[in-house]
Every structure is written in structure tokens, then in C-alpha cells.
Design a protein around this motif. Structure first.
Motif, PDB file in Angstrom:
ATOM      1  N   ARG A  58       0.833  -1.206   0.000  1.00 57.19           N
ATOM      2  CA  ARG A  58       0.000   0.000   0.000  1.00 57.19           C
ATOM      3  C   ARG A  58       0.865   1.252   0.000  1.00 57.19           C
ATOM      4  O   ARG A  58       0.569   2.233  -0.699  1.00 57.19           O
ATOM      5  N   ALA A  59       1.948   1.222   0.772  1.00 57.94           N
ATOM      6  CA  ALA A  59       2.867   2.354   0.793  1.00 57.94           C
ATOM      7  C   ALA A  59       3.541   2.530  -0.566  1.00 57.94           C
ATOM      8  O   ALA A  59       3.675   3.664  -1.063  1.00 57.94           O
ATOM      9  N   ASP A  60       3.975   1.425  -1.186  1.00 56.24           N
ATOM     10  CA  ASP A  60       4.613   1.520  -2.500  1.00 56.24           C
ATOM     11  C   ASP A  60       3.658   2.105  -3.541  1.00 56.24           C
ATOM     12  O   ASP A  60       4.044   2.965  -4.350  1.00 56.24           O
ATOM     13  N   LEU A  61       2.420   1.634  -3.547  1.00 53.35           N
ATOM     14  CA  LEU A  61       1.443   2.155  -4.491  1.00 53.35           C
ATOM     15  C   LEU A  61       1.161   3.627  -4.218  1.00 53.35           C
ATOM     16  O   LEU A  61       1.061   4.441  -5.155  1.00 53.35           O
ATOM     17  N   SER A  62       1.054   3.995  -2.949  1.00 53.90           N
ATOM     18  CA  SER A  62       0.786   5.396  -2.599  1.00 53.90           C
ATOM     19  C   SER A  62       1.935   6.299  -3.026  1.00 53.90           C
ATOM     20  O   SER A  62       1.712   7.407  -3.539  1.00 53.90           O
ATOM     21  N   ARG A  63       3.184   5.852  -2.820  1.00 52.98           N
ATOM     22  CA  ARG A  63       4.329   6.648  -3.260  1.00 52.98           C
ATOM     23  C   ARG A  63       4.238   6.946  -4.754  1.00 52.98           C
ATOM     24  O   ARG A  63       4.437   8.085  -5.196  1.00 52.98           O
ATOM     25  N   ARG A 118       6.363  -0.030  12.180  1.00 58.18           N
ATOM     26  CA  ARG A 118       7.548   0.337  11.412  1.00 58.18           C
ATOM     27  C   ARG A 118       7.193   0.649   9.959  1.00 58.18           C
ATOM     28  O   ARG A 118       7.763   1.559   9.343  1.00 58.18           O
ATOM     29  N   GLU A 119       6.242  -0.097   9.404  1.00 53.87           N
ATOM     30  CA  GLU A 119       5.869   0.079   8.010  1.00 53.87           C
ATOM     31  C   GLU A 119       5.280   1.463   7.761  1.00 53.87           C
ATOM     32  O   GLU A 119       5.628   2.135   6.770  1.00 53.87           O
ATOM     33  N   VAL A 120       4.383   1.909   8.636  1.00 53.11           N
ATOM     34  CA  VAL A 120       3.801   3.247   8.486  1.00 53.11           C
ATOM     35  C   VAL A 120       4.853   4.322   8.752  1.00 53.11           C
ATOM     36  O   VAL A 120       4.924   5.335   8.044  1.00 53.11           O
ATOM     37  N   ALA A 121       5.691   4.110   9.771  1.00 53.71           N
ATOM     38  CA  ALA A 121       6.735   5.090  10.079  1.00 53.71           C
ATOM     39  C   ALA A 121       7.673   5.298   8.893  1.00 53.71           C
ATOM     40  O   ALA A 121       8.046   6.435   8.567  1.00 53.71           O
ATOM     41  N   ASP A 122       8.067   4.221   8.237  1.00 56.11           N
ATOM     42  CA  ASP A 122       8.963   4.349   7.080  1.00 56.11           C
ATOM     43  C   ASP A 122       8.303   5.152   5.965  1.00 56.11           C
ATOM     44  O   ASP A 122       8.937   6.012   5.333  1.00 56.11           O
ATOM     45  N   ASP A 125       8.108   8.894   7.097  1.00 61.57           N
ATOM     46  CA  ASP A 125       9.416   9.557   7.005  1.00 61.57           C
ATOM     47  C   ASP A 125       9.699   9.948   5.551  1.00 61.57           C
ATOM     48  O   ASP A 125      10.206  11.044   5.272  1.00 61.57           O
ATOM     49  N   TRP A 126       9.375   9.051   4.623  1.00 59.49           N
ATOM     50  CA  TRP A 126       9.544   9.371   3.198  1.00 59.49           C
ATOM     51  C   TRP A 126       8.660  10.548   2.804  1.00 59.49           C
ATOM     52  O   TRP A 126       9.116  11.492   2.139  1.00 59.49           O
ATOM     53  N   LEU A 127       7.369  10.507   3.211  1.00 63.89           N
ATOM     54  CA  LEU A 127       6.431  11.567   2.827  1.00 63.89           C
ATOM     55  C   LEU A 127       6.858  12.911   3.402  1.00 63.89           C
ATOM     56  O   LEU A 127       6.773  13.947   2.730  1.00 63.89           O
ATOM     57  N   HIS A 128       7.322  12.913   4.645  1.00 64.03           N
ATOM     58  CA  HIS A 128       7.796  14.144   5.272  1.00 64.03           C
ATOM     59  C   HIS A 128       8.947  14.739   4.480  1.00 64.03           C
ATOM     60  O   HIS A 128       8.984  15.956   4.203  1.00 64.03           O
ATOM     61  N   ALA A 129       9.903  13.911   4.079  1.00 65.82           N
ATOM     62  CA  ALA A 129      11.055  14.394   3.311  1.00 65.82           C
ATOM     63  C   ALA A 129      10.624  14.917   1.948  1.00 65.82           C
ATOM     64  O   ALA A 129      11.098  15.972   1.488  1.00 65.82           O
TER      65      ALA A 129
END
Length: 437
Positions: A58-63, A118-122, A125-129
Motif C-alpha cells: 500500500r505504501a509503494d502504491l501510494s508513493r 515500522r511500516e507506516v513510520a517508514d 518519514d519518506w512523505l515528510h522528506a
């Protein structure tokens, strides 16, 4: 009916093999990114609240949808006040000396592992950057209804700072709830015993906040926050009163609130805003393709399709055969890693495992009449409370092609990694659930 190259009808296994695409790296998401990129809402599910692969994909698709298709906000199955503080951090506005794990550590509503992992935090952190290099920053918002006391407290603080003359309306609501010691279950059960509740007070509060939060102009973020908290208080008060009756109306109230919140966010953020919605499959997949419909239940995915039309809405589901998951034995109990048994015979998961036995991406086309996509089979749904020995209670009869527009099949999965271990909760929210979940 779907036919093979020789003119004969396909079997379900043949249809699965014909539709399956490799799923090994984020680049394999190309067909789904192409399908979802022009939509206004993409709802991305999960078959459990405790599986690494569901959160990671889900994170990969969202990115990719954020970077390549211009998606501008994320709404999740979480509380508005908690996610608002996270949104302020992720958009570079508050708490900039912290990382995502530190901000997520403030999530204290059971089950904390849903978001404090950890999955959401990673991802955050990417989205914040990424946000720090963007003019239009991607926000992160809560869609859920549970935060009655927290939202009421936020309203009191805002009125004290900006509209002190409106404090009496808020204090009436506060005083009405005060005897229940910030326990929504205690309030809900009390309304079953005596015909007294706080509905008039919270409706009065909502009317007052709407009047004072600049309703004739475009709301700034601070005004929108307090108005949304007032909507949460009004919805939560009704939700808890209905919940103790044990019927399905409480589920509907919750999902209608989530859909209403998504609509308010889309309106607030402007006509070019495009939203990603993160929630369990049971919220994301269209309820009309399950036995939820016969029970009179609606959900977020159905409401999005009905309100905005299928071209503007893409629903993405997840499934797996077996592995491990983070869940709890009962409401309020500590989390633990549990085994996920192999898929039950004659389920979607069993059919996918028997046919493929490897991860795959499915993006459904216009014709969904084939023997797999049109077939009603069991589809596993694991909640935050789980008993692996009672798999029959974790199955939602589903027509796959009507429930989703795409499916990520993960085959073997493993438990996600909580940022901290869940302590036994003194009180926990009793979440309403659809049939089989």
C-alpha cells in the motif's frame, strides 16, 4: 462469459492465470498506476490490520500515485485529532525535531499497532522528506468516528483561544458527558437505561461551531480542524448510542461518517485534490458485492462509487494464503504474533493459491463476467481480534470483480512490526464489524 482463444469458455483457474501479472517490485505496479492515476479517489485496502505485505505494498502504491499521478492527500481509518497532529508534522508545520516513529508513539488508542508500526513510520518519514521539497504538500488525515472526548477537548481549546463567547455551548456538551468519565461505553449503556442523552447538546455545539468557523468563506486549516472535530463529536455521540443495541446501524453510521469526511476533505482541499484512502478491505471493497448488502449494511467503497461514479473511484483489495499476523485474543488485550492458517477450500484465497502459488497483481477490466470474477466465494478478513482456530468466522462471501477494481495477491505474508508492545488496555473501543469479520 469469458472465452479462451479457441472460442471455449474459460475455467476460473484459466481466468486467474490470464489476468495475473507479476508482483515482485514497485515497478510491477505499472498497470495499476495507469488504471488509478486519473481517478479522484483511490481506496487501498488490507485483509488484516497486522500484515507487513499489505502495509508495504500500500505504501509503494501510494508513493507512486503521489509522485506520478499527483495525489494530494491521504485519509486513513484513524482518529481525526491524532492524525491531525501527524498531518502537521508530515507537512513540516509542527514538531520538526521529531521523526515519524516519535510522532506515532503518541497514538494511544487501542490497537496502537494499526498505525504505530515500522511500516507506516517508514512511509511517513519518506512523505515528510518529499513534502519539504513540494509547494503543495500531501496531507494525512483521520476518517474515523471514535474520538468523542478528544475532539470535544480540541473544540474547547479552539473556542477558548478564538471564540470565547461561544464557550457556553461547548461547556453544555462537556457537562453533559462529564458524569461518564470519558468512557463512551458507559455513556452508551446509560442511554439504554434512562431516556436521557447528550444529542441536543452536541447538535447545538455543531451548529455553533459551524456558525463561528467562517462558513461564508474558504476555511483555513485551523477552522477546518475545529469544524471537523465538531462533526466527529456529533457523529460519535450517535454512534455510541446506537452501538450498544447490537444492530448493523452503527456500522453504517461509522462508514457514512468516513465517506462524509472524505468528501469534506476533497471540498476543503480544492477541485484538483486527489485522495488516497487507507482502510480494511471490509470498508474499501464495495459492500454490494458481499453478504453485507443483504444485512442492510453499506461501506466506504460503495458510498464513494455511488457518490462520485466509477470513473473517479478505484477500489484496491488485498488477499493472501497464509503466514503470520499481529492481532489480539480479545478487545483491549496485548498484541501478539499469530499464525494465519492456509486458505480454506473453495475460497478465493484457496483458488488463487492452488492456481498461482506466487504473488500477483490483478487489474480488472470492463468485462468482469468470467467464472472467477463473477463467482461468489469466501474472502478472508482478519480483524484486530483474531482466533486462527475459528477461520470460518473470518470469511466474507465476495464477488471479486464487483467488490474491487484491482487485487494484490501476496501468497505468503508475515506480521508487521509494532513500534512498541501493546499493554493491556483498561478500556477499548468495541468496533462494529460486518458479517464474517
Amino acid at each position: 462469459m469469458t472465452f479462451d482463444g479457441l472460442g471455449g469458455p474459460l475455467t476460473a483457474a484459466e481466468e486467474i492465470r490470464a489476468l495475473a501479472r507479476p508482483l515482485g517490485t514497485p515497478a510491477d505496479l505499472d498497470p495499476l498506476v495507469a488504471r488509478a492515476g486519473d481517478a479522484r479517489f483511490v481506496a487501498i485496502g488490507e485483509a488484516s490490520h497486522g500484515t507487513h505485505e499489505f502495509y508495504a505494498w500500500r505504501a509503494d502504491l501510494s508513493r507512486r500515485l503521489i509522485e506520478e499521478a499527483g495525489f494530494t492527500w491521504i485519509g486513513v481509518e484513524g482518529d481525526w485529532p491524532d492524525c491531525w497532529r501527524l498531518d502537521r508534522w508530515v507537512r513540516g508545520l509542527d514538531d520538526q525535531g521529531l521523526d515519524a516513529a516519535s510522532v506515532l508513539a503518541r497514538f494511544d488508542r487501542w490497537p496502537t499497532w494499526m498505525w504505530a508500526n515500522r511500516e507506516v513510520a517508514d512511509f511517513l518519514d519518506w512523505l515528510h522528506a518529499v513534502n519539504l521539497d513540494r509547494t503543495e504538500r500531501v496531507g494525512f488525515y483521520g476518517l474515523d468516528v471514535y474520538s468523542l472526548w478528544e475532539s470535544l477537548s480540541e473544540i474547547l481549546g479552539w473556542l477558548a483561544a478564538h471564540r470565547v463567547d461561544s464557550l457556553p455551548a461547548a461547556m453544555q456538551a462537556w457537562q453533559c458527558f462529564l458524569p461518564y468519565q470519558e468512557d463512551p461505553q458507559r455513556y452508551a449503556w446509560a442511554t439504554r437505561i434512562v431516556p436521557e442523552d447528550c444529542e441536543d447538546e452536541v447538535v447545538g455545539l455543531l451548529v455553533e461551531v459551524r456558525r463561528r468557523a467562517h462558513p461564508t468563506s474558504r476555511l483555513d486549516d485551523e477552522d477546518f480542524d475545529v469544524l471537523q472535530n465538531a462533526e466527529v463529536v456529533a457523529a460519535a455521540e450517535r454512534y455510541y448510542r446506537v452501538m450498544v443495541r447490537g444492530d448493523r446501524e452503527s456500522w453504517n453510521l461509522r462508514d457514512i461518517h468516513m465517506a462524509d469526511t472524505a468528501d469534506r476533505l476533497a471540498e476543503h482541499l480544492g477541485p484538483d485534490a486527489k485522495g488516497l484512502l487507507w482502510a480494511h478491505n471490509t470498508h474499501v471493497g464495495d459492500a454490494r458485492a458481499t453478504d453485507m448488502a443483504s444485512a442492510g449494511m453499506v461501506n466506504l467503497g460503495e458510498l464513494l462509487r455511488r457518490r462520485h461514479g466509477t470513473p473517479d473511484v478505484v477500489l484496491v483489495g488485498f488477499a493472501s494464503s497464509g503466514g503470520t499476523v499481529v492481532a489480539a485474543d480479545a478487545w483491549g488485550e496485548p498484541d501478539r504474533v499469530m499464525p494465519v492458517p492456509e486458505a480454506r477450500p473453495s475460497s478465493h484465497e484457496w483458488l488463487l493459491h492452488e492456481t498461482l502459488a506466487t504473488p500477483a497483481l490483478f487489474v480488472f477490466g470492463a468485462d468482469r463476467s468470467g467464472p472467477w470474477l463473477s463467482r461468489r466465494l469466501g474472502h478472508r478478513a482478519i480483524g484486530v481480534v483474531y482466533d486462527p482456530a475459528r477461520e470460518h468466522g473470518n470469511v466474507v462471501p465476495t464477488i471479486m470483480g464487483a467488490r474491487y477494481d484491482a487485487l494484490l495477491w501476496c501468497e505468503r505474508t508475515r506480521a508487521l512490526l509494532p513500534l512498541h508492545r501493546e499493554a493491556r488496555a483498561a478500556e477499548a473501543e468495541y468496533e462494529t464489524e460486518p458479517t464474517g469479520f
